[in-house]
Design a protein around this motif. Structure first.
Motif, PDB file in Angstrom:
ATOM      1  N   GLU A 140       0.846  -1.212   0.000  1.00  0.00           N
ATOM      2  CA  GLU A 140       0.000   0.000   0.000  1.00  0.00           C
ATOM      3  C   GLU A 140       0.870   1.246   0.000  1.00  0.00           C
ATOM      4  O   GLU A 140       0.591   2.225  -0.682  1.00  0.00           O
ATOM      5  CB  GLU A 140      -0.921   0.015   1.224  1.00  0.00           C
ATOM      6  N   CYS A 141       1.944   1.203   0.774  1.00  0.00           N
ATOM      7  CA  CYS A 141       2.855   2.337   0.870  1.00  0.00           C
ATOM      8  C   CYS A 141       3.484   2.653  -0.487  1.00  0.00           C
ATOM      9  O   CYS A 141       3.516   3.809  -0.906  1.00  0.00           O
ATOM     10  CB  CYS A 141       3.957   2.048   1.894  1.00  0.00           C
ATOM     11  N   ILE A 142       3.965   1.631  -1.169  1.00  0.00           N
ATOM     12  CA  ILE A 142       4.700   1.895  -2.405  1.00  0.00           C
ATOM     13  C   ILE A 142       3.769   2.438  -3.486  1.00  0.00           C
ATOM     14  O   ILE A 142       4.142   3.325  -4.259  1.00  0.00           O
ATOM     15  CB  ILE A 142       5.518   0.664  -2.867  1.00  0.00           C
ATOM     16  N   ILE A 143       2.530   1.969  -3.514  1.00  0.00           N
ATOM     17  CA  ILE A 143       1.549   2.502  -4.472  1.00  0.00           C
ATOM     18  C   ILE A 143       1.309   3.990  -4.185  1.00  0.00           C
ATOM     19  O   ILE A 143       1.311   4.819  -5.095  1.00  0.00           O
ATOM     20  CB  ILE A 143       0.244   1.677  -4.418  1.00  0.00           C
ATOM     21  N   ARG A 144       1.124   4.319  -2.896  1.00  0.00           N
ATOM     22  CA  ARG A 144       0.902   5.727  -2.501  1.00  0.00           C
ATOM     23  C   ARG A 144       2.123   6.585  -2.814  1.00  0.00           C
ATOM     24  O   ARG A 144       2.012   7.679  -3.380  1.00  0.00           O
ATOM     25  CB  ARG A 144       0.571   5.796  -1.002  1.00  0.00           C
ATOM     26  N   GLU A 145       3.315   6.093  -2.447  1.00  0.00           N
ATOM     27  CA  GLU A 145       4.538   6.879  -2.651  1.00  0.00           C
ATOM     28  C   GLU A 145       4.817   7.130  -4.135  1.00  0.00           C
ATOM     29  O   GLU A 145       5.213   8.226  -4.511  1.00  0.00           O
ATOM     30  CB  GLU A 145       5.739   6.177  -2.007  1.00  0.00           C
ATOM     31  N   LEU A 146       4.610   6.124  -4.980  1.00  0.00           N
ATOM     32  CA  LEU A 146       4.859   6.320  -6.413  1.00  0.00           C
ATOM     33  C   LEU A 146       3.872   7.325  -6.994  1.00  0.00           C
ATOM     34  O   LEU A 146       4.215   8.101  -7.883  1.00  0.00           O
ATOM     35  CB  LEU A 146       4.791   4.992  -7.161  1.00  0.00           C
ATOM     36  N   HIS A 147       2.664   7.326  -6.452  1.00  0.00           N
ATOM     37  CA  HIS A 147       1.681   8.315  -6.894  1.00  0.00           C
ATOM     38  C   HIS A 147       2.119   9.723  -6.456  1.00  0.00           C
ATOM     39  O   HIS A 147       2.075  10.668  -7.242  1.00  0.00           O
ATOM     40  CB  HIS A 147       0.300   7.975  -6.322  1.00  0.00           C
ATOM     41  N   GLU A 148       2.568   9.843  -5.195  1.00  0.00           N
ATOM     42  CA  GLU A 148       2.993  11.147  -4.657  1.00  0.00           C
ATOM     43  C   GLU A 148       4.282  11.644  -5.313  1.00  0.00           C
ATOM     44  O   GLU A 148       4.394  12.823  -5.652  1.00  0.00           O
ATOM     45  CB  GLU A 148       3.216  11.058  -3.135  1.00  0.00           C
ATOM     46  N   GLU A 149       5.282  10.760  -5.453  1.00  0.00           N
ATOM     47  CA  GLU A 149       6.610  11.189  -5.916  1.00  0.00           C
ATOM     48  C   GLU A 149       6.729  11.279  -7.432  1.00  0.00           C
ATOM     49  O   GLU A 149       7.461  12.114  -7.945  1.00  0.00           O
ATOM     50  CB  GLU A 149       7.693  10.230  -5.399  1.00  0.00           C
ATOM     51  N   GLY A 171       3.803  10.607  -9.670  1.00  0.00           N
ATOM     52  CA  GLY A 171       2.529  10.880 -10.336  1.00  0.00           C
ATOM     53  C   GLY A 171       2.037   9.740 -11.197  1.00  0.00           C
ATOM     54  O   GLY A 171       1.358   9.963 -12.198  1.00  0.00           O
ATOM     55  N   VAL A 172       2.378   8.489 -10.818  1.00  0.00           N
ATOM     56  CA  VAL A 172       1.956   7.332 -11.612  1.00  0.00           C
ATOM     57  C   VAL A 172       1.203   6.314 -10.751  1.00  0.00           C
ATOM     58  O   VAL A 172       1.427   6.217  -9.552  1.00  0.00           O
ATOM     59  CB  VAL A 172       3.157   6.619 -12.298  1.00  0.00           C
ATOM     60  N   GLU A 173       0.316   5.591 -11.415  1.00  0.00           N
ATOM     61  CA  GLU A 173      -0.382   4.488 -10.762  1.00  0.00           C
ATOM     62  C   GLU A 173       0.466   3.229 -10.934  1.00  0.00           C
ATOM     63  O   GLU A 173       1.184   3.091 -11.927  1.00  0.00           O
ATOM     64  CB  GLU A 173      -1.761   4.275 -11.396  1.00  0.00           C
ATOM     65  N   SER A 174       0.354   2.309  -9.971  1.00  0.00           N
ATOM     66  CA  SER A 174       1.186   1.111 -10.017  1.00  0.00           C
ATOM     67  C   SER A 174       0.492  -0.065  -9.358  1.00  0.00           C
ATOM     68  O   SER A 174      -0.500   0.101  -8.651  1.00  0.00           O
ATOM     69  CB  SER A 174       2.523   1.383  -9.325  1.00  0.00           C
ATOM     70  N   VAL A 175       1.031  -1.240  -9.619  1.00  0.00           N
ATOM     71  CA  VAL A 175       0.569  -2.478  -8.989  1.00  0.00           C
ATOM     72  C   VAL A 175       1.770  -3.058  -8.249  1.00  0.00           C
ATOM     73  O   VAL A 175       2.817  -3.297  -8.852  1.00  0.00           O
ATOM     74  CB  VAL A 175       0.051  -3.478 -10.039  1.00  0.00           C
ATOM     75  N   ALA A 176       1.618  -3.244  -6.938  1.00  0.00           N
ATOM     76  CA  ALA A 176       2.720  -3.762  -6.123  1.00  0.00           C
ATOM     77  C   ALA A 176       2.638  -5.273  -6.038  1.00  0.00           C
ATOM     78  O   ALA A 176       1.554  -5.839  -5.882  1.00  0.00           O
ATOM     79  CB  ALA A 176       2.668  -3.151  -4.730  1.00  0.00           C
ATOM     80  N   GLY A 177       3.803  -5.917  -6.140  1.00  0.00           N
ATOM     81  CA  GLY A 177       3.880  -7.377  -6.084  1.00  0.00           C
ATOM     82  C   GLY A 177       4.579  -7.854  -4.836  1.00  0.00           C
ATOM     83  O   GLY A 177       4.367  -7.340  -3.740  1.00  0.00           O
TER      84      GLY A 177
END
Length: 129
Positions: free
Chosen positions: A46-55, A57-63
């Motif tokens: 959850e953190c990495i999805i939020r951080e990549l969005h904040e830092e 500006g992209v959406e992502s899927v964490a594995g």
């Protein structure tokens, strides 16, 4: 107490994403795997999805979690959790970084990586290099 921090390991076409901390940021000028501090009751994913969005500006899927490393910085000890991430876009809007690069695994250690990120780079090279 160690602060848990998530770091994104993003693969694209055989290369790995690294980002450089902008002037004025802590660790300015050093390269890292993008990410940040895990908030209370947040999973590393959850953190990495939020951080990549904040830092970035992209959406992502964490594995899966690839590896975990501990490093003592002057401000305290962190536990850096490297997570395999798939991006939905590579149109970045940099917030805390001034540059990004897509790097082949075996070239990661040529960059001036933040100390906590170096063992992750070594693990990526071991796995994918």
């Amino acid at each position: 107490m160690k602060k848990p921090v998530a770091a994104a390991v993003v693969h694209l076409d055989g290369k790995i994403l690294i980002t450089r901390r902008a002037p004025g940021q802590s660790l300015a000028g050093l390269w890292e795997f993008p990410g940040g501090k895990i908030e209370h009751e947040e999973s590393p994913q959850e953190c990495i999805i939020r951080e990549l969005h904040e830092e970035l500006g992209v959406e992502s899927v964490a594995g899966e979690i690839l590896t975990t490393t501990t490093h003592a910085y002057p401000g305290g000890e962190i536990e850096l959790i490297a997570i395999s991430v798939e991006l939905q876009s590579t149109q970045f809007t940099l917030q805390v970084h001034d540059r990004f690069e897509w790097v082949r695994p075996q070239e990661l250690l040529r960059y001036n990586l933040a100390p906590a990120d170096t063992p992750i780079a070594q693990e990526i090279i071991r796995k994918y290099g």
